[in-house]
Enzyme design. Structure first.
Site, mmCIF file in Angstrom:
data_model
loop_
_atom_site.group_PDB
_atom_site.id
_atom_site.type_symbol
_atom_site.label_atom_id
_atom_site.label_comp_id
_atom_site.label_asym_id
_atom_site.label_seq_id
_atom_site.Cartn_x
_atom_site.Cartn_y
_atom_site.Cartn_z
ATOM 1 N N TYR A 144 7.921 -26.662 -17.896
ATOM 2 C CA TYR A 144 8.245 -26.664 -19.333
ATOM 3 C C TYR A 144 7.624 -25.453 -20.023
ATOM 4 O O TYR A 144 8.319 -24.669 -20.665
ATOM 5 C CB TYR A 144 7.731 -27.967 -19.935
ATOM 6 C CG TYR A 144 8.050 -28.158 -21.410
ATOM 7 C CD1 TYR A 144 9.337 -28.492 -21.827
ATOM 8 C CD2 TYR A 144 7.054 -28.043 -22.382
ATOM 9 C CE1 TYR A 144 9.624 -28.699 -23.179
ATOM 10 C CE2 TYR A 144 7.327 -28.245 -23.729
ATOM 11 C CZ TYR A 144 8.616 -28.574 -24.127
ATOM 12 O OH TYR A 144 8.893 -28.776 -25.466
ATOM 13 N N GLU A 146 6.212 -22.598 -18.874
ATOM 14 C CA GLU A 146 6.647 -21.270 -18.423
ATOM 15 C C GLU A 146 8.145 -21.077 -18.668
ATOM 16 O O GLU A 146 8.592 -19.953 -18.919
ATOM 17 C CB GLU A 146 6.311 -21.056 -16.947
ATOM 18 C CG GLU A 146 4.809 -21.047 -16.652
ATOM 19 C CD GLU A 146 4.057 -19.818 -17.190
ATOM 20 O OE1 GLU A 146 4.547 -19.137 -18.107
ATOM 21 O OE2 GLU A 146 2.962 -19.546 -16.670
ATOM 22 N N LYS A 148 9.750 -22.214 -21.253
ATOM 23 C CA LYS A 148 9.851 -21.851 -22.677
ATOM 24 C C LYS A 148 9.336 -20.429 -22.914
ATOM 25 O O LYS A 148 9.843 -19.705 -23.760
ATOM 26 C CB LYS A 148 9.049 -22.848 -23.522
ATOM 27 C CG LYS A 148 9.666 -24.245 -23.585
ATOM 28 C CD LYS A 148 10.845 -24.288 -24.546
ATOM 29 C CE LYS A 148 11.363 -25.713 -24.737
ATOM 30 N NZ LYS A 148 12.475 -25.808 -25.684
ATOM 31 N N SER A 188 5.714 -42.707 -29.900
ATOM 32 C CA SER A 188 6.568 -43.853 -29.569
ATOM 33 C C SER A 188 5.789 -44.883 -28.746
ATOM 34 O O SER A 188 5.894 -46.097 -28.987
ATOM 35 C CB SER A 188 7.828 -43.398 -28.838
ATOM 36 O OG SER A 188 7.534 -42.384 -27.907
ATOM 37 N N ARG A 210 -4.251 -33.717 -31.520
ATOM 38 C CA ARG A 210 -2.896 -33.248 -31.791
ATOM 39 C C ARG A 210 -2.714 -33.256 -33.312
ATOM 40 O O ARG A 210 -3.433 -33.928 -34.034
ATOM 41 C CB ARG A 210 -1.830 -34.172 -31.155
ATOM 42 C CG ARG A 210 -1.795 -34.183 -29.619
ATOM 43 C CD ARG A 210 -1.370 -32.862 -29.027
ATOM 44 N NE ARG A 210 -1.220 -32.926 -27.567
ATOM 45 C CZ ARG A 210 -2.208 -32.730 -26.684
ATOM 46 N NH1 ARG A 210 -3.440 -32.482 -27.090
ATOM 47 N NH2 ARG A 210 -1.955 -32.783 -25.385
ATOM 48 N N ASP A 270 -3.606 -31.550 -19.465
ATOM 49 C CA ASP A 270 -3.345 -32.048 -20.827
ATOM 50 C C ASP A 270 -4.185 -31.208 -21.810
ATOM 51 O O ASP A 270 -5.412 -31.175 -21.702
ATOM 52 C CB ASP A 270 -3.783 -33.514 -20.883
ATOM 53 C CG ASP A 270 -3.177 -34.268 -22.042
ATOM 54 O OD1 ASP A 270 -2.298 -35.097 -21.797
ATOM 55 O OD2 ASP A 270 -3.605 -34.031 -23.183
HETATM 56 P P1 NAD Z 1 14.756 -34.713 -26.824
HETATM 57 O O1 NAD Z 1 14.464 -34.905 -25.388
HETATM 58 O O2 NAD Z 1 14.886 -35.913 -27.699
HETATM 59 O O3 NAD Z 1 16.081 -33.833 -27.014
HETATM 60 C C1 NAD Z 1 16.503 -32.862 -26.102
HETATM 61 C C2 NAD Z 1 18.015 -32.907 -26.014
HETATM 62 O O4 NAD Z 1 18.469 -31.898 -25.110
HETATM 63 C C3 NAD Z 1 18.539 -34.244 -25.482
HETATM 64 O O5 NAD Z 1 19.622 -34.677 -26.267
HETATM 65 C C4 NAD Z 1 18.981 -33.899 -24.045
HETATM 66 O O6 NAD Z 1 19.989 -34.766 -23.568
HETATM 67 C C5 NAD Z 1 19.449 -32.471 -24.238
HETATM 68 N N1 NAD Z 1 19.431 -31.692 -22.992
HETATM 69 C C6 NAD Z 1 18.425 -31.582 -22.079
HETATM 70 N N2 NAD Z 1 18.781 -30.763 -21.077
HETATM 71 C C7 NAD Z 1 20.042 -30.321 -21.361
HETATM 72 C C8 NAD Z 1 20.946 -29.456 -20.708
HETATM 73 N N3 NAD Z 1 20.653 -28.877 -19.528
HETATM 74 N N4 NAD Z 1 22.173 -29.245 -21.269
HETATM 75 C C9 NAD Z 1 22.500 -29.839 -22.439
HETATM 76 N N5 NAD Z 1 21.677 -30.669 -23.106
HETATM 77 C C10 NAD Z 1 20.461 -30.912 -22.572
HETATM 78 O O7 NAD Z 1 13.644 -33.733 -27.396
HETATM 79 P P2 NAD Z 1 13.288 -33.301 -28.891
HETATM 80 O O8 NAD Z 1 11.958 -33.828 -29.208
HETATM 81 O O9 NAD Z 1 14.422 -33.586 -29.800
HETATM 82 O O10 NAD Z 1 13.114 -31.734 -28.708
HETATM 83 C C11 NAD Z 1 14.157 -30.828 -29.046
HETATM 84 C C12 NAD Z 1 13.691 -29.409 -28.737
HETATM 85 O O11 NAD Z 1 12.519 -29.111 -29.489
HETATM 86 C C13 NAD Z 1 13.347 -29.194 -27.271
HETATM 87 O O12 NAD Z 1 13.811 -27.925 -26.861
HETATM 88 C C14 NAD Z 1 11.832 -29.233 -27.245
HETATM 89 O O13 NAD Z 1 11.308 -28.449 -26.216
HETATM 90 C C15 NAD Z 1 11.484 -28.668 -28.619
HETATM 91 N N6 NAD Z 1 10.173 -29.162 -29.056
HETATM 92 C C16 NAD Z 1 10.017 -30.448 -29.483
HETATM 93 C C17 NAD Z 1 8.760 -30.907 -29.855
HETATM 94 C C18 NAD Z 1 8.534 -32.312 -30.351
HETATM 95 O O14 NAD Z 1 7.398 -32.652 -30.687
HETATM 96 N N7 NAD Z 1 9.532 -33.151 -30.457
HETATM 97 C C19 NAD Z 1 7.661 -30.038 -29.807
HETATM 98 C C20 NAD Z 1 7.863 -28.744 -29.339
HETATM 99 C C21 NAD Z 1 9.130 -28.305 -28.987
HETATM 100 N N1 UDP Z 2 -1.179 -39.834 -24.739
HETATM 101 C C1 UDP Z 2 -1.947 -40.991 -24.666
HETATM 102 N N2 UDP Z 2 -1.321 -42.169 -24.442
HETATM 103 C C2 UDP Z 2 0.035 -42.279 -24.292
HETATM 104 C C3 UDP Z 2 0.809 -41.101 -24.370
HETATM 105 C C4 UDP Z 2 0.165 -39.890 -24.580
HETATM 106 O O1 UDP Z 2 -3.187 -40.945 -24.821
HETATM 107 O O2 UDP Z 2 0.531 -43.401 -24.107
HETATM 108 C C5 UDP Z 2 -1.861 -38.551 -25.022
HETATM 109 C C6 UDP Z 2 -1.508 -37.423 -24.066
HETATM 110 O O3 UDP Z 2 -2.365 -37.435 -22.946
HETATM 111 C C7 UDP Z 2 -1.734 -36.209 -24.957
HETATM 112 C C8 UDP Z 2 -1.377 -36.690 -26.352
HETATM 113 O O4 UDP Z 2 -1.431 -38.111 -26.294
HETATM 114 O O5 UDP Z 2 -3.094 -35.845 -24.952
HETATM 115 C C9 UDP Z 2 0.027 -36.265 -26.792
HETATM 116 O O6 UDP Z 2 0.920 -36.605 -25.770
HETATM 117 P P1 UDP Z 2 2.493 -36.395 -25.875
HETATM 118 O O7 UDP Z 2 3.068 -36.742 -24.547
HETATM 119 O O8 UDP Z 2 3.035 -37.097 -27.060
HETATM 120 O O9 UDP Z 2 2.697 -34.845 -26.188
HETATM 121 P P2 UDP Z 2 2.016 -33.491 -25.658
HETATM 122 O O10 UDP Z 2 1.384 -32.943 -26.877
HETATM 123 O O11 UDP Z 2 1.023 -33.768 -24.592
HETATM 124 O O12 UDP Z 2 3.162 -32.701 -25.154
#
Ligand code: NAD
Ligand code: UDP
Length: 312
Positions: A144, A146, A148, A188, A210, A270
């Site tokens: 993830y 690398e 990105k 969640s 976080r 982590d």
């Molecule tokens: P998510 O997993 O809910 O959504 C990702 C979506 O991409 C899903 O609908 C999945 O089906 C689709 N997808 C995955 N691989 C695919 C592929 N090869 N082709 C087409 N569709 C594909 O995640 P999210 O939390 O909504 O994150 C969205 C974006 O934001 C991601 O790129 C994630 O890396 C980035 N991001 C999210 C967070 C966060 O906290 N939610 C933090 C940092 C970066």
């Molecule tokens: N974490 C936790 N319990 C859980 C899920 C996650 O303590 O049930 C911790 C995890 O180890 C990390 C932080 O919560 O330190 C955030 O995790 P998440 O997977 O939401 O996102 P991350 O920031 O690690 O990508």
């Protein structure tokens, strides 16, 4: 009307972005392979004549006329992106090449959803965009992180060599309705555990930190970035930082839960702390988060409460 492509549009952030851009009278094309995205999320848009659903995998090229691309496709939760790490890397790398080629063909603007993970386990705090990060290239999070980072490189190379109008945002932990209940992320997990009065699982000692941003704030930032002259990278997140233990206690308090906290093994690599420096977003996008954690969690808890009722 602008034709806007949102890859990963059926995922958590993508659903909110589709909703907002449809409300602003755009044609929204939601492209998704439904790996972590859900049909249920986007059912609400199907009747909208300005909405199109494209079931497609971005590791394969595609040709559709577009004005703007938001590239969100990529699983974001550690268990999901580690499930098939090679596919995760392909999604980031082949996916962005395909999207950049599409942007080039139609002279479209393209925004990449990058991540705070490009900073790895950061040695400077809070994280500024000029920091190059402390990333393990061979660990379980590397597919993830690398992936990105490589996508950022490709974007900047297309920007420099092809003159593409590109934008990189580095998203920090975001939460809200439409998160997948079983995605394994902390927000969640803790909310569902608390609502079911089950043990709250803290990984490690809970001293890691976080900073949680509500999704509506994040989506406003993404749109502001697309409309700006900036290339980035720009951090988008909420600087209000807390430990995971404090976060667990907060969820128990707000949900009035009988859950007990238990401690389990900390996953490898982590990151110990994470907080965005958002000076650039404040200064150049006039953006900062507005929704406090209580309001954001109320909305999210309400969403998961409904999901649980639907399951029963
Ligand atoms: P998510 O997993 O809910 O959504 C990702 C979506 O991409 C899903 O609908 C999945 O089906 C689709 N997808 C995955 N691989 C695919 C592929 N090869 N082709 C087409 N569709 C594909 O995640 P999210 O939390 O909504 O994150 C969205 C974006 O934001 C991601 O790129 C994630 O890396 C980035 N991001 C999210 C967070 C966060 O906290 N939610 C933090 C940092 C970066
Ligand atoms: N974490 C936790 N319990 C859980 C899920 C996650 O303590 O049930 C911790 C995890 O180890 C990390 C932080 O919560 O330190 C955030 O995790 P998440 O997977 O939401 O996102 P991350 O920031 O690690 O990508």
């Amino acid at each position: 009307m602008k034709k806007i492509l949102i890859t990963g549009g059926a995922g958590f952030i993508g659903t909110h972005l589709c909703k907002k851009l449809l409300s602003e009278n755009n044609i929204v094309m939601c492209l998704d392979n439904f790996f972590t995205g859900r049909h249920k999320n986007i059912e609400q848009f199907i009747q909208n004549p300005n909405f199109r659903l494209i079931e497609h995998d971005i590791i394969n090229p595609i040709d559709i006329e577009v004005d703007e691309i938001y590239n969100l496709a990529c699983p974001a939760s550690p268990p999901h992106y580690q499930y098939d790490p090679i596919k995760t890397m392909q999604t980031s790398v082949l996916g962005i090449i395909n999207m950049l080629e599409l942007a080039k063909k139609y002279k479209a603007k393209i925004l990449q959803a990058s991540t705070s993970e490009v900073y790895g386990d950061p040695l400077i705090h809070p994280q500024v965009e000029s920091y190059w990060g402390n990333v393990n290239p061979i660990g379980i999070r590397s597919c993830y992180d690398e992936g990105k980072r490589c996508a950022e490189t490709l974007i900047m190379d297309y920007h420099r060599t092809e003159g593409l109008d590109t934008k990189i945002v580095r998203i920090f932990n975001t939460y809200g309705p439409y998160m997948t209940p079983d995605d394994g992320r902390v927000v969640s997990n803790f909310i569902l555990q608390a609502l079911k009065n089950e043990d709250i699982t803290i990984y490690g000692k809970g001293t890691q930190t976080r900073s949680f941003c509500y999704v509506d704030d994040l989506v406003d930032g993404l749109i502001k970035m697309m409309e700006s002259d900036l290339t980035g990278p720009v951090n988008l997140g909420n600087p209000s930082e807390r430990t995971i233990l404090e976060f667990a206690e907060l969820i128990i308090q707000i949900t009035n839960s009988k859950s007990k906290i238990i401690y389990t093994q900390l996953p490898k690599d982590d990151p110990a702390k994470r907080q965005p420096d958002i000076s650039i977003a404040k200064k150049y996008l006039n953006w900062e988060p507005k929704i406090d954690i209580y309001k954001g969690l109320d909305n999210t808890i309400e969403y998961f409460t409904h999901l649980l009722k639907d399951e029963m």
